[in-house]
Design a protein around this motif. Structure first.
Motif, short mmCIF file in Angstrom:
data_model
loop_
_atom_site.label_atom_id
_atom_site.label_comp_id
_atom_site.label_asym_id
_atom_site.label_seq_id
_atom_site.Cartn_x
_atom_site.Cartn_y
_atom_site.Cartn_z
N THR A 167 32.92 55.49 30.96
CA THR A 167 32.24 54.79 32.04
C THR A 167 32.57 55.45 33.38
O THR A 167 33.58 56.14 33.53
CB THR A 167 32.64 53.31 32.09
OG1 THR A 167 34.06 53.22 32.28
CG2 THR A 167 32.28 52.61 30.79
N LYS A 168 31.70 55.20 34.38
CA LYS A 168 31.90 55.77 35.72
C LYS A 168 32.21 54.71 36.76
O LYS A 168 32.75 55.01 37.82
CB LYS A 168 30.65 56.54 36.14
CG LYS A 168 30.28 57.69 35.21
CD LYS A 168 28.99 58.35 35.64
CE LYS A 168 28.58 59.46 34.69
NZ LYS A 168 27.29 60.09 35.09
N HIS A 209 25.39 56.92 30.46
CA HIS A 209 24.53 58.03 30.06
C HIS A 209 24.61 59.16 31.08
O HIS A 209 24.68 58.92 32.29
CB HIS A 209 23.09 57.53 29.92
CG HIS A 209 22.20 58.47 29.19
ND1 HIS A 209 21.65 59.58 29.79
CD2 HIS A 209 21.76 58.48 27.91
CE1 HIS A 209 20.90 60.22 28.91
NE2 HIS A 209 20.96 59.58 27.76
N ALA A 210 24.54 60.39 30.59
CA ALA A 210 24.64 61.55 31.47
C ALA A 210 23.52 61.60 32.51
O ALA A 210 23.70 62.13 33.61
CB ALA A 210 24.64 62.83 30.64
N LYS A 259 22.77 52.78 31.29
CA LYS A 259 21.98 53.77 32.04
C LYS A 259 21.16 53.07 33.11
O LYS A 259 20.48 52.08 32.84
CB LYS A 259 21.05 54.55 31.10
CG LYS A 259 20.21 55.62 31.79
CD LYS A 259 19.36 56.37 30.79
CE LYS A 259 18.53 57.46 31.47
NZ LYS A 259 17.68 58.19 30.50
N ASP A 260 21.24 53.58 34.33
CA ASP A 260 20.39 53.13 35.44
C ASP A 260 19.33 54.20 35.65
O ASP A 260 19.65 55.34 35.98
CB ASP A 260 21.24 52.94 36.70
CG ASP A 260 20.41 52.51 37.91
OD1 ASP A 260 19.20 52.24 37.74
OD2 ASP A 260 20.97 52.48 39.02
N THR A 261 18.07 53.84 35.45
CA THR A 261 16.99 54.83 35.54
C THR A 261 16.42 54.98 36.94
O THR A 261 15.52 55.80 37.15
CB THR A 261 15.85 54.46 34.58
OG1 THR A 261 15.35 53.15 34.90
CG2 THR A 261 16.33 54.48 33.14
N VAL A 311 27.06 54.05 40.46
CA VAL A 311 27.36 54.06 39.03
C VAL A 311 27.24 52.64 38.48
O VAL A 311 27.18 51.66 39.23
CB VAL A 311 28.77 54.61 38.77
CG1 VAL A 311 28.83 56.08 39.16
CG2 VAL A 311 29.82 53.82 39.55
N VAL A 312 27.18 52.50 37.18
CA VAL A 312 26.99 51.20 36.53
C VAL A 312 28.34 50.59 36.20
O VAL A 312 29.19 51.23 35.57
CB VAL A 312 26.15 51.35 35.25
CG1 VAL A 312 25.98 49.99 34.59
CG2 VAL A 312 24.79 51.96 35.57
#
Length: 277
Positions: free
Chosen positions: A264-265, A232-233, A203-205, A242-243
């Protein structure tokens, strides 16, 4: 609108009192509780939120009836204990720097989130830690014994986890690890024996940055059979940020027969050079 009454006390110094009982229906913030004599802090009769910071006493803490945040700084060890309350967002925070197993034997129950600011080489015994949904760590090399597999192990920086599950007698045990950070590239080493499946969420916040994060995982000592990856959604996907997940620097353990990256995205890179089938 709703009016919230809040009481704030700067400091309580309990030089003789061994017990503090808290009751009432107004939110309470205690910025410092110390003194050396205190052994019990009971807020179970407080029908409101609680925020309290302890500064050295070895104390058995019972949380309030609503969300409680209990901060220990560097003082939390095997001489303390925490029992959460009816709140759904109870939290415990503490700091450790190269703690040994005796002091790292923690007793915490019914607390949803445990956040540990870790550095150095730590050994924790979580056999008496139950009811958590998230246990978060900020760094270090962390050996964790007796880990409740019902919780998610959250990483917010580069670090190593060496995990022994509390109960790995089943044939479908799952270790859940979440890599959460804001616009940074983190590397995590995850080691475990006796756990069949590792589920990793990234997750990238960061709210707006368009630079893709890269999260690296060293899994050559995860001896299960299945590794799953997902993003993470709520992870930032602005401008395609995206990560990416990268295992190229290491190889998966020979026991791993299934790798699932469909969740994954971003770019996914892994090596199965050790595979036997």
């Amino acid at each position: 609108g709703t009016t919230t009454i809040k009481n704030e006390i700067d400091a309580i110094t309990a030089t003789k009192a061994t017990t503090i009982n808290v009751s009432g229906d107004a939110e309470l913030q205690l910025d410092s509780v110390s003194g050396g004599a205190l052994t019990k802090f009971d807020a179970s009769a407080l029908a409101a939120k609680l925020a309290v910071t302890f500064a050295g006493d070895k104390v058995a803490v019972t949380a309030a009836q609503k969300d409680s945040t209990i901060a220990f700084g560097t003082s939390l060890d095997n001489n303390d204990s925490v029992v959460g309350g009816a709140g759904t967002q109870d939290a415990v925070t503490a700091t450790f720097a190269s703690v040994g197993e005796t002091a790292g034997t923690l007793t915490i129950s019914a607390v949803e989130t445990i956040t540990l600011t870790n550095s150095g080489t730590n050994t924790f015994d979580f056999t008496s830690v139950s009811g958590a949904t998230t246990i978060s760590s900020t760094g270090g090399t962390n050996t964790i014994k007796g880990f409740d597999l019902g919780a998610t192990l959250e990483s917010t920086a580069d670090q190593t986890f060496k995990v022994t599950g509390a109960d790995v007698t089943g044939s479908a045990d799952v270790l859940k690890v979440s890599s959460v950070a804001s616009n940074v590239d983190d590397d995590n080493t995850i080691e475990a024996v006796g756990i069949e499946t590792l589920e990793i969420t990234v997750k990238d916040t960061h709210a707006t940055d368009a630079t893709p994060d890269v999260r690296g995982f060293d899994l050559d000592k995860f001896e299960g059979t299945t590794v799953k990856f997902s993003e993470h959604a709520d992870s930032n996907s602005t401008s395609g940020a995206v990560v990416s997940v990268d295992l190229a620097g290491t190889t998966l353990h020979k026991n791993v027969t299934t790798v699932d990256s469909t969740g994954t995205k971003g770019i996914f890179t892994a090596s199965a050079a050790n595979a036997t089938s």
